[in-house]
Scaffold this motif. Sequence first.
Motif, short mmCIF file in Angstrom:
data_model
loop_
_atom_site.label_atom_id
_atom_site.label_comp_id
_atom_site.label_asym_id
_atom_site.label_seq_id
_atom_site.Cartn_x
_atom_site.Cartn_y
_atom_site.Cartn_z
N HIS A 10 34.95 47.35 42.46
CA HIS A 10 35.70 46.10 42.37
C HIS A 10 34.97 44.94 43.00
O HIS A 10 35.58 43.95 43.43
N LYS A 11 33.66 45.05 43.05
CA LYS A 11 32.87 43.92 43.56
C LYS A 11 32.75 42.84 42.49
O LYS A 11 32.51 43.13 41.33
N PHE A 12 32.88 41.58 42.94
CA PHE A 12 32.66 40.44 42.05
C PHE A 12 31.16 40.33 41.76
O PHE A 12 30.34 40.38 42.67
N VAL A 13 30.80 40.16 40.51
CA VAL A 13 29.39 40.11 40.12
C VAL A 13 28.98 38.69 39.73
O VAL A 13 27.96 38.19 40.19
N PRO A 45 39.32 36.44 45.99
CA PRO A 45 39.26 35.01 46.40
C PRO A 45 38.54 34.11 45.39
O PRO A 45 38.99 32.99 45.15
N VAL A 46 37.47 34.60 44.80
CA VAL A 46 36.74 33.75 43.84
C VAL A 46 37.62 33.42 42.64
O VAL A 46 37.65 32.29 42.15
N VAL A 47 38.32 34.43 42.17
CA VAL A 47 39.18 34.22 40.99
C VAL A 47 40.37 33.34 41.38
O VAL A 47 40.75 32.42 40.65
N LYS A 48 40.93 33.63 42.55
CA LYS A 48 42.06 32.81 43.00
C LYS A 48 41.65 31.34 43.12
O LYS A 48 42.41 30.44 42.76
N ALA A 49 40.43 31.14 43.59
CA ALA A 49 39.94 29.75 43.72
C ALA A 49 39.82 29.09 42.35
O ALA A 49 40.14 27.92 42.16
N GLU A 50 39.35 29.88 41.37
CA GLU A 50 39.20 29.35 40.02
C GLU A 50 40.59 29.03 39.43
O GLU A 50 40.78 27.98 38.79
N ILE A 51 41.53 29.93 39.67
CA ILE A 51 42.89 29.70 39.16
C ILE A 51 43.49 28.46 39.83
O ILE A 51 44.17 27.65 39.18
#
Lengths: 675, 675
Positions: free
Chosen positions: A197-200, A119-125
């Motif tokens: 696969h945890k977001f850091v 979700p964090v990456v998707k939000a950034e994209i």
Amino acid sequence: MLHPFDSITDEEIITTSKLLKELHGDAQLFFSQIDRLEPPKDDAIKYLEIERYGGGKLPYIPRRSYAYYYVNNKMPLYKAIVNVSEKHILSSKVTPEGTVGPLQPDGMASVELAVLDHPVVKAEIAKLQLDKVHYNHPKLGKLNYKVVCEPWMYGTDSPNDNCPLIQNYMYLALDHPDSNHYSIPLRFSPVFEYLTHKFVRMDYLPSGADEKFIRETLPLRKVHPIVEYHPDLLEDYTPRANLKPLQVVQPEGPSFEVNGSKITWQGWEFRVATNVREGFALYDVHFKGRSLFYRIALNEMTVPYGDGRPPFHRKQAFDLGDCGFGNCANSLALGCHCLGVIKYMDTRRADTRGNPVLLPSTVCMHEQDYGILYLHKNYRTDSSVVTRRREFVVQTIATVANYEYIVNLVFDQAGAITVQVRATGILSTMPNDDNNVTDFGTIVGPGVTAAFHQHLLSFRFDTRLDGDKNTVVYDDYLPMEEQLPYNQYNVGFRQKRTFVERSGSVDQSPFTNRTYKVINENSINPVTLKPVGYKFEMPAKQMILASPSSYNVRRAKYATKQLWVTKYQDEQLYAAGEFTNQSQTDTGLSKWADGTDTVRNSDTVVWATLALTHPPVTEQFPVMPSDFLQFLVTPASFFDRNPALDIPLADNKFNKSVYYDDARSTAPSCCQSKI
Amino acid sequence: MLHPFDSITDEEIITTSKLLKELHGDAQLFFSQIDRLEPPKDDAIKYLEIERYGGGKLPYIPRRSYAYYYVNNKMPLYKAIVNVSEKHILSSKVTPEGTVGPLQPDGMASVELAVLDHPVVKAEIAKLQLDKVHYNHPKLGKLNYKVVCEPWMYGTDSPNDNCPLIQNYMYLALDHPDSNHYSIPLRFSPVFEYLTHKFVRMDYLPSGADEKFIRETLPLRKVHPIVEYHPDLLEDYTPRANLKPLQVVQPEGPSFEVNGSKITWQGWEFRVATNVREGFALYDVHFKGRSLFYRIALNEMTVPYGDGRPPFHRKQAFDLGDCGFGNCANSLALGCHCLGVIKYMDTRRADTRGNPVLLPSTVCMHEQDYGILYLHKNYRTDSSVVTRRREFVVQTIATVANYEYIVNLVFDQAGAITVQVRATGILSTMPNDDNNVTDFGTIVGPGVTAAFHQHLLSFRFDTRLDGDKNTVVYDDYLPMEEQLPYNQYNVGFRQKRTFVERSGSVDQSPFTNRTYKVINENSINPVTLKPVGYKFEMPAKQMILASPSSYNVRRAKYATKQLWVTKYQDEQLYAAGEFTNQSQTDTGLSKWADGTDTVRNSDTVVWATLALTHPPVTEQFPVMPSDFLQFLVTPASFFDRNPALDIPLADNKFNKSVYYDDARSTAPSCCQSKI
């Protein structure tokens, strides 16, 4: 019946993972690497002597494997050794605190998917508003853009978290399988845990020449044009005219013979075994019946980048220790990666679950012609001897994300080995939206910079010239003292020999033509009356440029010197140490070559660092014509004369070449018309 | 209609010698050299511009020749320039006092005959009592010995006699056309006048390590075994088994096109012209329609020996200036000197009488495959691009007495040139009857030593990157200052550029990865935003080892530095000057590169010295597997991207390679049985 040097088998992989899974009961194991463990050299030497000269029954050497693994997706990393012949675990131990294992192809692939799905990456994209941009390709029509994730080894800049991490560099590409995403680096870079696969953390990349940059993702207003490399995507692609076929034809078959892992060709004999870390290794190398080397392999390569702006400062790949050239090996294809009559070998690796995976055709072997080997014409009689230089090549190619490395060990008919590496593939790129000119990178396309970097490869030669006791020397060539009786005209020069007495490194000295040699002080050449030897002809090169205080150097001390000498020890195989991924310090040559061991007239190992400082040029983008790095290992008064006097003289009955005018007049008319 | 760059013709040679003979009336002329004189560059550039871009009638450039000659077999040496188009002499002048012209093959051959026929030499040979020794060859039966004379350039150790001299080294061989006389050097060495064949002096050669030696010729008691190279003479010759044919087949003909002296291949365009001094030169070199070089040629090579014992101290050949690579060129044969579809060119020289002599097939041109040019695999899609590296080779081979030099200019499909020289042939040898071990030579056979020596070759690049005004720079790569904002982790490094403002030389600096570049400050690369350039990638090498005070260095200052830069001047073509034979001093780069001329953004010439310090090894005797010397000239942000994106991807339909197992199963059974 497997030879002690034969590559690991599927069964051996299965045995290893099965025994370890049983050991750990209900726990889930994540295998970082499984491969064959080298046999103890003492045992192997006994085996080889009987195999070659007879004198008894071949000794039994149980085959062993090693495994690195995590239990329940957590540190610590375990290392186990398994007797796979007898199917029992010899040891299973926790590695020192903080040790991170090598990365796995399937482990990386699953991180890549997880990142893009997070979700964090998707939000950034989403902030890029990709739906508002598209590209009208003249040949392919309207194409959307997509985001590509490129997981990288995390590197080191401090005592790391006790956890394997992945730095993910993000790119934009056209929604086409061959679009060159390296042309459009994005400015956010999420860090993830490798195992869970945890977001850091979200890192943001600098773009300009200074350290100030925007730490947020903005909508794409306009996308820089992508510099594509694939013919399907090249807009101005007109195939270059008039490249006619050039075929290597061997009507009577190859001149080499392959029996299992054993190769024989033109006086050479050796075994080739693939492995996941090094790609391949050669063993028991003989020429004309005489022993030269026990083992030869590329053992490490580090690629430090010269762009000091965080997080790029952490870009320092250890392509063998962090990933494995065998893990990253290409499947080589007939008529593409080499020409002629080709023998292929496969690699077997274990996936993260401990299951065997076949990587087909990762090593190819073939012959090639490379001009004239030797020639002399007696001008009085016009009588000539001319011989062609036939070469035998053992090749592997690794794709480590953007870069490709082609490793060739090339044998000639006169006892010489050329170690040749070709660097190709795609430059690792940094965003540079405003096309700032810097002195640490080259703008290689609109909005994209390729940073200066270095490649430092270590080749390990376990020497065995005419026996187990060898000595490393270096010879310098110096002007003779002036006005000596021999040197009244001040033109004389002479050789000065220095013996390497203790483990350590040798400084470069190109202006004295310093030449490294391995000699055998117990084997005297009957002609020269001096010890027999082989020389390492290495061009003088800049070594690692980072500060001695930096992690880049602390992790890769081997990269500070061109030549190292150690006394053989089982398991001292890798120049930067066994574990390089997120390593804090070099546990290899800096420890082993510390001057403690006497190495003269002993079981000697030579480590040759092949270095390239690489400031990119535009011609290397979007895909880079091979940059050549090479050195030669050649006999230096090892034989009593040219050992290739017995090869046939060149002859057109054999070689069947044709005159230009004849070729044009007989070529098919369809082609003729193009001329 | 001849092009201004086309090689000299028979008619032009005849015109030259005829006009000069007429000029000198009854006198007998001894021609030292006749060849084409380069056109004035200003005129040639106008011609080339119109030839390429149109805009008028091609200007008329009269063809000119030069001749060096002696009158009535006496000094002085004359130099004449002739307008051969209009058949008149432009000038004929006496050269400066003491100037000695280059040696002629037929001049040397006649000295050789005269020496062997001279009473003093015959008397010396008689002392050997050759009739008392013979050799029982197991294959050829009883063979007598014969004495062989090898005339050498005399060299320089003092203000020489005002006369061309020849130092004749004498050898023993079996009375067989292919016996290796270099294996048995004799200890007397008569000096003769070159022109008159007058006996001057008998030198005696040292044999032991010290300077004391016998100054008389004694009967041969026993002859050391000869180390032969020719299969007919090798006693223990068993042809090496199992070398199967490897044929380069081009079923649709070559990819290159030859029109007169004009070559086109894969975007490259240039002219090739042979000449007697340099072997060949390339002119008007373009890639993909852009100008790179006006002229490229090997222009000189000096080979100084490190054995200071008289008379060996005078062994310093200038193989181009003293003899001429074209004069010494081999006639290259199909399927021997190169494979595939071959185009040959001839050399025309004038003999000592001024008559034209055809040297057929002295230059060969062909294509070869040399592995992978570039490659990338997108590991996500498994989609690859793989291209083969096709090369175009212009090759000549010179036999200068014992040694052979193979000169290859190799072009790739991406704008790079490899300058490759292979040294082969036979080592120059010294007698060493008692097999004394020294530190300035290697015993390479019974009673015979090969002295350490050097090869220093100068390649001249008349640069014309994108126009007539070019600049030479060198780039060093240095660590960034520590703790800068960009370099908090001390890993950064950067490029430092230095401009060569005045004619001179550049010091080597391998440990800063110093890279020499030619750039055009008036042509900015639209991608990098910096001037376009080409780089010279030269390995760091030891330069000439003799003392600066020695004649060896005074005659060859160019050999003290790796890179020289001059401002173009007509007739500044040869690094050590126009006349090298018995020269007292360098009249080339030491005069022209003296810092007087400003060279930045001017008509710039780059002189690259390729050096090899050569301490022989036994494997190089009796004939030497090619020793490789090479450097690369590659685009450095000259094009806006990889200029070879338009070449076809590799494909086995095109390349037709086969699997090892298939090749073995389909090979003819006669061959199969040998496996």
